[in-house]
Write a protein that holds these residues in place. Structure first.
Motif, PDB file in Angstrom:
ATOM      1  N   ASP A  36      11.093  83.927  43.092  1.00  0.00           N
ATOM      2  CA  ASP A  36      11.951  83.914  41.898  1.00  0.00           C
ATOM      3  C   ASP A  36      12.259  82.493  41.431  1.00  0.00           C
ATOM      4  O   ASP A  36      12.270  82.215  40.236  1.00  0.00           O
ATOM      5  N   VAL A  37      12.497  81.581  42.361  1.00  0.00           N
ATOM      6  CA  VAL A  37      12.818  80.193  42.002  1.00  0.00           C
ATOM      7  C   VAL A  37      11.605  79.512  41.372  1.00  0.00           C
ATOM      8  O   VAL A  37      11.716  78.836  40.348  1.00  0.00           O
ATOM      9  N   ILE A  38      10.444  79.696  41.989  1.00  0.00           N
ATOM     10  CA  ILE A  38       9.233  79.074  41.451  1.00  0.00           C
ATOM     11  C   ILE A  38       8.899  79.656  40.081  1.00  0.00           C
ATOM     12  O   ILE A  38       8.555  78.935  39.149  1.00  0.00           O
ATOM     13  N   ARG A  39       9.049  80.954  39.956  1.00  0.00           N
ATOM     14  CA  ARG A  39       8.786  81.607  38.659  1.00  0.00           C
ATOM     15  C   ARG A  39       9.734  81.083  37.591  1.00  0.00           C
ATOM     16  O   ARG A  39       9.339  80.826  36.447  1.00  0.00           O
ATOM     17  N   ALA A  40      10.996  80.893  37.938  1.00  0.00           N
ATOM     18  CA  ALA A  40      11.986  80.376  36.982  1.00  0.00           C
ATOM     19  C   ALA A  40      11.634  78.963  36.527  1.00  0.00           C
ATOM     20  O   ALA A  40      11.903  78.587  35.383  1.00  0.00           O
ATOM     21  N   GLN A  41      11.028  78.175  37.401  1.00  0.00           N
ATOM     22  CA  GLN A  41      10.604  76.816  37.033  1.00  0.00           C
ATOM     23  C   GLN A  41       9.611  76.855  35.877  1.00  0.00           C
ATOM     24  O   GLN A  41       9.700  76.059  34.952  1.00  0.00           O
ATOM     25  N   PHE A  42       8.667  77.774  35.939  1.00  0.00           N
ATOM     26  CA  PHE A  42       7.684  77.905  34.863  1.00  0.00           C
ATOM     27  C   PHE A  42       8.334  78.385  33.576  1.00  0.00           C
ATOM     28  O   PHE A  42       8.025  77.914  32.494  1.00  0.00           O
ATOM     29  N   GLU A  43       9.212  79.360  33.717  1.00  0.00           N
ATOM     30  CA  GLU A  43       9.802  79.969  32.538  1.00  0.00           C
ATOM     31  C   GLU A  43      10.789  79.057  31.827  1.00  0.00           C
ATOM     32  O   GLU A  43      10.984  79.168  30.621  1.00  0.00           O
ATOM     33  N   SER A  44      11.406  78.117  32.550  1.00  0.00           N
ATOM     34  CA  SER A  44      12.372  77.212  31.921  1.00  0.00           C
ATOM     35  C   SER A  44      11.672  76.215  31.011  1.00  0.00           C
ATOM     36  O   SER A  44      12.113  75.966  29.902  1.00  0.00           O
ATOM     37  N   HIS A  45      10.591  75.646  31.464  1.00  0.00           N
ATOM     38  CA  HIS A  45       9.829  74.706  30.641  1.00  0.00           C
ATOM     39  C   HIS A  45       8.463  74.542  31.287  1.00  0.00           C
ATOM     40  O   HIS A  45       8.373  74.123  32.439  1.00  0.00           O
ATOM     41  N   LEU A  46       7.429  74.846  30.554  1.00  0.00           N
ATOM     42  CA  LEU A  46       6.086  74.906  31.125  1.00  0.00           C
ATOM     43  C   LEU A  46       5.639  73.579  31.737  1.00  0.00           C
ATOM     44  O   LEU A  46       5.136  73.541  32.852  1.00  0.00           O
ATOM     45  N   ILE A  47       5.833  72.464  31.045  1.00  0.00           N
ATOM     46  CA  ILE A  47       5.325  71.185  31.547  1.00  0.00           C
ATOM     47  C   ILE A  47       6.129  70.703  32.746  1.00  0.00           C
ATOM     48  O   ILE A  47       5.566  70.389  33.798  1.00  0.00           O
ATOM     49  N   SER A  48       7.442  70.641  32.623  1.00  0.00           N
ATOM     50  CA  SER A  48       8.236  70.204  33.775  1.00  0.00           C
ATOM     51  C   SER A  48       8.178  71.241  34.889  1.00  0.00           C
ATOM     52  O   SER A  48       8.205  70.897  36.073  1.00  0.00           O
TER      53      SER A  48
END
Length: 189
Positions: A36-48
């Motif tokens: 869930d944490v890793i997935r949220a990283q992508f969903e918050s902002h693709l590049i960062s």
């Protein structure tokens, strides 16, 4: 004393790994390795999110977290094709970073182990470094223990990277299909 001197670099790698594990445990960073944490990283902002993904993948590799967790998160977040592509790039960067770091610390410490089986395996690796690594990567993908072992084996960086580039696509594609199918079956995407 002779044994300690002969295995000093291997002990340095073990101490480094234990220190990293301890820091990760004490600071609570390990909680950032869930799907869930890793997935949220992508969903918050693709590049960062992608940059964070690569860094987490590298740290995960150092602390022995299997790469399939990162692949599953990428597939769930980005879909089968983009998840596989991002994971491939992240895996190559992560494994190469771990190789260089562990090689700097431990050199080719496995060459100093006086064991017939170890000598036999290293001889095979020396004779066909890319083919051997291709087979290992196909079977074990980005297994952290494999990254450490190859770094300490004395295999050259060029052969290591070529084996990595050649050996990762098939298992990443197969796991991506599996995770995408599983996500659809469980109605996760």
């Amino acid at each position: 004393m002779q044994w300690l001197k002969r295995h000093a670099r291997l002990l340095a790698v073990l101490s480094f790994t234990a220190t990293i594990l301890l820091v990760v445990h004490i600071t609570g960073i390990r909680e950032h390795f869930g799907l869930d944490v890793i997935r949220a990283q992508f969903e918050s902002h693709l590049i960062s999110g992608t940059a964070t993904f690569v860094l987490l993948f590298a740290l995960g590799n150092l602390i022995q977290i299997p790469g399939w967790i990162f692949l599953a998160a990428a597939v769930l977040s980005l879909g089968q094709v983009w998840g596989a592509a991002v994971t491939y790039v992240a895996a190559v960067l992560s494994c190469t970073l771990v190789f260089v770091l562990i090689r700097c610390l431990g050199g080719s410490a496995l060459r100093k182990i006086d064991n017939r089986l170890a000598r036999s395996l290293l001889t095979r690796l020396d004779k066909q470094p890319i083919r051997s690594q291709f087979l290992l990567r196909t079977l074990f993908q980005t297994a952290p223990a494999l990254n450490y072992a190859l770094a300490l084996s004395g295999v050259g960086l060029g052969h290591y990277v070529l084996g990595l580039l050649a050996g990762l696509p098939l298992p990443i594609v197969l796991y991506s299909v599996f995770f995408d199918y599983l996500a659809m079956a469980l109605d996760l995407i």
